[in-house]
Motif scaffolding. Structure first.
Motif, mmCIF file in Angstrom:
data_model
loop_
_atom_site.group_PDB
_atom_site.id
_atom_site.type_symbol
_atom_site.label_atom_id
_atom_site.label_comp_id
_atom_site.label_asym_id
_atom_site.label_seq_id
_atom_site.Cartn_x
_atom_site.Cartn_y
_atom_site.Cartn_z
ATOM 1 N N ASN A 238 -12.491 9.269 4.444
ATOM 2 C CA ASN A 238 -12.209 7.886 4.834
ATOM 3 C C ASN A 238 -11.724 7.846 6.276
ATOM 4 O OD1 ASN A 238 -12.830 6.859 2.296
ATOM 5 N ND2 ASN A 238 -10.787 7.306 1.544
ATOM 6 N N MET A 239 -12.644 7.475 7.150
ATOM 7 C CA MET A 239 -12.325 7.416 8.570
ATOM 8 C C MET A 239 -12.133 5.956 8.975
ATOM 9 S SD MET A 239 -15.221 10.083 9.899
ATOM 10 C CE MET A 239 -14.947 9.715 11.617
ATOM 11 N N LYS A 240 -11.241 5.724 9.931
ATOM 12 C CA LYS A 240 -11.058 4.377 10.455
ATOM 13 C C LYS A 240 -12.283 3.973 11.264
ATOM 14 C CE LYS A 240 -6.053 4.346 10.658
ATOM 15 N NZ LYS A 240 -4.876 4.119 11.490
ATOM 16 N N ARG A 241 -12.552 2.671 11.263
ATOM 17 C CA ARG A 241 -13.733 2.164 11.963
ATOM 18 C C ARG A 241 -13.753 2.553 13.435
ATOM 19 N NH1 ARG A 241 -13.756 -3.927 9.733
ATOM 20 N NH2 ARG A 241 -11.552 -3.473 9.693
ATOM 21 N N ASP A 242 -12.604 2.475 14.098
ATOM 22 C CA ASP A 242 -12.582 2.798 15.529
ATOM 23 C C ASP A 242 -12.911 4.270 15.764
ATOM 24 O OD1 ASP A 242 -10.006 3.458 14.405
ATOM 25 O OD2 ASP A 242 -9.182 3.562 16.431
ATOM 26 N N ASN B 145 -13.690 -6.833 4.184
ATOM 27 C CA ASN B 145 -13.508 -6.997 5.629
ATOM 28 C C ASN B 145 -12.375 -7.961 5.971
ATOM 29 O OD1 ASN B 145 -15.423 -5.147 6.505
ATOM 30 N ND2 ASN B 145 -17.068 -6.634 6.365
ATOM 31 N N LYS B 146 -11.973 -8.784 5.031
ATOM 32 C CA LYS B 146 -10.855 -9.706 5.253
ATOM 33 C C LYS B 146 -9.500 -9.040 5.042
ATOM 34 C CE LYS B 146 -13.439 -13.881 4.221
ATOM 35 N NZ LYS B 146 -13.669 -14.992 3.285
ATOM 36 N N VAL B 147 -9.509 -7.885 4.378
ATOM 37 C CA VAL B 147 -8.269 -7.134 4.157
ATOM 38 C C VAL B 147 -7.898 -6.470 5.486
ATOM 39 C CG1 VAL B 147 -7.233 -5.187 2.911
ATOM 40 C CG2 VAL B 147 -8.831 -6.710 1.730
ATOM 41 N N PRO B 148 -6.619 -6.541 5.886
ATOM 42 C CA PRO B 148 -6.215 -5.875 7.133
ATOM 43 C C PRO B 148 -6.615 -4.396 7.101
ATOM 44 C CG PRO B 148 -4.424 -7.230 6.303
ATOM 45 C CD PRO B 148 -5.494 -7.228 5.242
ATOM 46 N N GLU B 149 -7.083 -3.906 8.234
ATOM 47 C CA GLU B 149 -7.609 -2.536 8.307
ATOM 48 C C GLU B 149 -6.607 -1.501 7.823
ATOM 49 O OE1 GLU B 149 -9.418 0.486 11.640
ATOM 50 O OE2 GLU B 149 -9.662 -1.656 11.946
ATOM 51 N N ASP B 150 -5.337 -1.696 8.108
ATOM 52 C CA ASP B 150 -4.339 -0.708 7.706
ATOM 53 C C ASP B 150 -4.063 -0.728 6.202
ATOM 54 O OD1 ASP B 150 -3.042 -3.211 7.878
ATOM 55 O OD2 ASP B 150 -1.122 -2.287 8.340
ATOM 56 N N GLN B 151 -4.644 -1.699 5.484
ATOM 57 C CA GLN B 151 -4.445 -1.773 4.037
ATOM 58 C C GLN B 151 -5.740 -1.545 3.248
ATOM 59 O OE1 GLN B 151 -2.484 -5.474 3.131
ATOM 60 N NE2 GLN B 151 -0.786 -5.039 4.514
ATOM 61 N N GLN B 152 -6.853 -1.348 3.953
ATOM 62 C CA GLN B 152 -8.130 -1.159 3.270
ATOM 63 C C GLN B 152 -8.149 0.094 2.401
ATOM 64 O OE1 GLN B 152 -11.118 -1.435 6.338
ATOM 65 N NE2 GLN B 152 -11.077 -3.666 6.322
ATOM 66 N N LEU C 50 -5.846 1.113 0.550
ATOM 67 C CA LEU C 50 -5.259 0.761 -0.746
ATOM 68 C C LEU C 50 -6.309 0.170 -1.686
ATOM 69 C CD1 LEU C 50 -1.891 -0.831 0.453
ATOM 70 C CD2 LEU C 50 -2.195 1.372 -0.692
ATOM 71 N N VAL C 51 -7.164 -0.668 -1.121
ATOM 72 C CA VAL C 51 -8.239 -1.265 -1.915
ATOM 73 C C VAL C 51 -9.161 -0.160 -2.435
ATOM 74 C CG1 VAL C 51 -10.242 -2.811 -1.849
ATOM 75 C CG2 VAL C 51 -8.141 -3.446 -0.644
ATOM 76 N N LEU C 52 -9.506 0.776 -1.562
ATOM 77 C CA LEU C 52 -10.366 1.886 -1.982
ATOM 78 C C LEU C 52 -9.706 2.733 -3.058
ATOM 79 C CD1 LEU C 52 -11.745 2.954 1.513
ATOM 80 C CD2 LEU C 52 -12.941 1.672 -0.276
ATOM 81 N N GLN C 53 -8.398 2.962 -2.935
ATOM 82 C CA GLN C 53 -7.678 3.732 -3.955
ATOM 83 C C GLN C 53 -7.693 2.999 -5.302
ATOM 84 O OE1 GLN C 53 -3.854 4.336 -2.059
ATOM 85 N NE2 GLN C 53 -4.368 6.456 -1.566
ATOM 86 N N MET C 54 -7.528 1.679 -5.269
ATOM 87 C CA MET C 54 -7.545 0.901 -6.525
ATOM 88 C C MET C 54 -8.906 0.968 -7.183
ATOM 89 S SD MET C 54 -5.072 -2.421 -5.843
ATOM 90 C CE MET C 54 -6.140 -3.142 -4.649
ATOM 91 N N ILE C 55 -9.973 0.891 -6.383
ATOM 92 C CA ILE C 55 -11.319 0.966 -6.930
ATOM 93 C C ILE C 55 -11.560 2.345 -7.544
ATOM 94 C CG2 ILE C 55 -13.784 0.992 -6.341
ATOM 95 C CD1 ILE C 55 -13.087 -1.167 -4.192
ATOM 96 N N ARG C 56 -11.160 3.391 -6.830
ATOM 97 C CA ARG C 56 -11.332 4.746 -7.353
ATOM 98 C C ARG C 56 -10.549 4.944 -8.656
ATOM 99 N NH1 ARG C 56 -10.912 6.421 -1.563
ATOM 100 N NH2 ARG C 56 -13.036 6.782 -0.914
ATOM 101 N N ALA C 57 -9.324 4.420 -8.696
ATOM 102 C CA ALA C 57 -8.502 4.547 -9.903
ATOM 103 C C ALA C 57 -9.150 3.819 -11.077
ATOM 104 C CB ALA C 57 -7.099 3.986 -9.651
ATOM 105 N N ALA C 58 -9.712 2.648 -10.812
ATOM 106 C CA ALA C 58 -10.391 1.893 -11.871
ATOM 107 C C ALA C 58 -11.599 2.659 -12.399
ATOM 108 C CB ALA C 58 -10.808 0.513 -11.346
#
Length: 116
Positions: free
Chosen positions: A44-48, A94-101, A103-111
């Motif tokens: 998981n790399m940051k977009r920049d 894309n609406k989720v702040p980049e520094d919190q994205q 967390l979203v990925l972790q939740m999806i993986r956990a699910a």
């Protein structure tokens, strides 16, 4: 065979005759980070960082991400042929702040892991 991001990074770096340290300096990270990208230890790399890495390697972020097989051609989002559900999911992500994205990925993986 479709190449993964790690393999693409390693191949492009070697094709350009760059060392791990040179790529690290260009992108603004440590040499060990580039090594981890190349071995897949950091997925998981940051977009920049993806954008900087693509520029350093003479390719596009779309190629590194696997959205196109052409290392020089940038696909537009309309060319990706996403389903309606994928478009909605991408728009929300894309609406989720980049520094919190992450967390979203972790939740999806956990699910997904809970379904296995």
């Amino acid at each position: 065979m479709v190449k993964g991001m790690a393999e693409k990074i390693r191949e492009l770096r070697k094709e350009k005759g760059l060392t791990l340290e040179q790529v690290a300096d260009i992108v603004g990270v440590g040499k060990s980070t580039v090594r981890k990208w190349e071995t897949g230890m950091i997925a998981n790399m940051k977009r920049d960082k993806i954008a900087s890495l693509a520029k350093a390697l003479g390719t596009t972020p779309a190629y590194l991400m696997g959205w196109t097989e052409d290392p020089k051609k940038e696909n537009s989002p309309s060319e990706l042929q996403l389903t309606e559900g994928e478009k909605i999911l991408l728009d929300l992500f894309n609406k989720v702040p980049e520094d919190q994205q992450y967390l979203v990925l972790q939740m999806i993986r956990a699910a997904l892991e809970s379904q296995e």
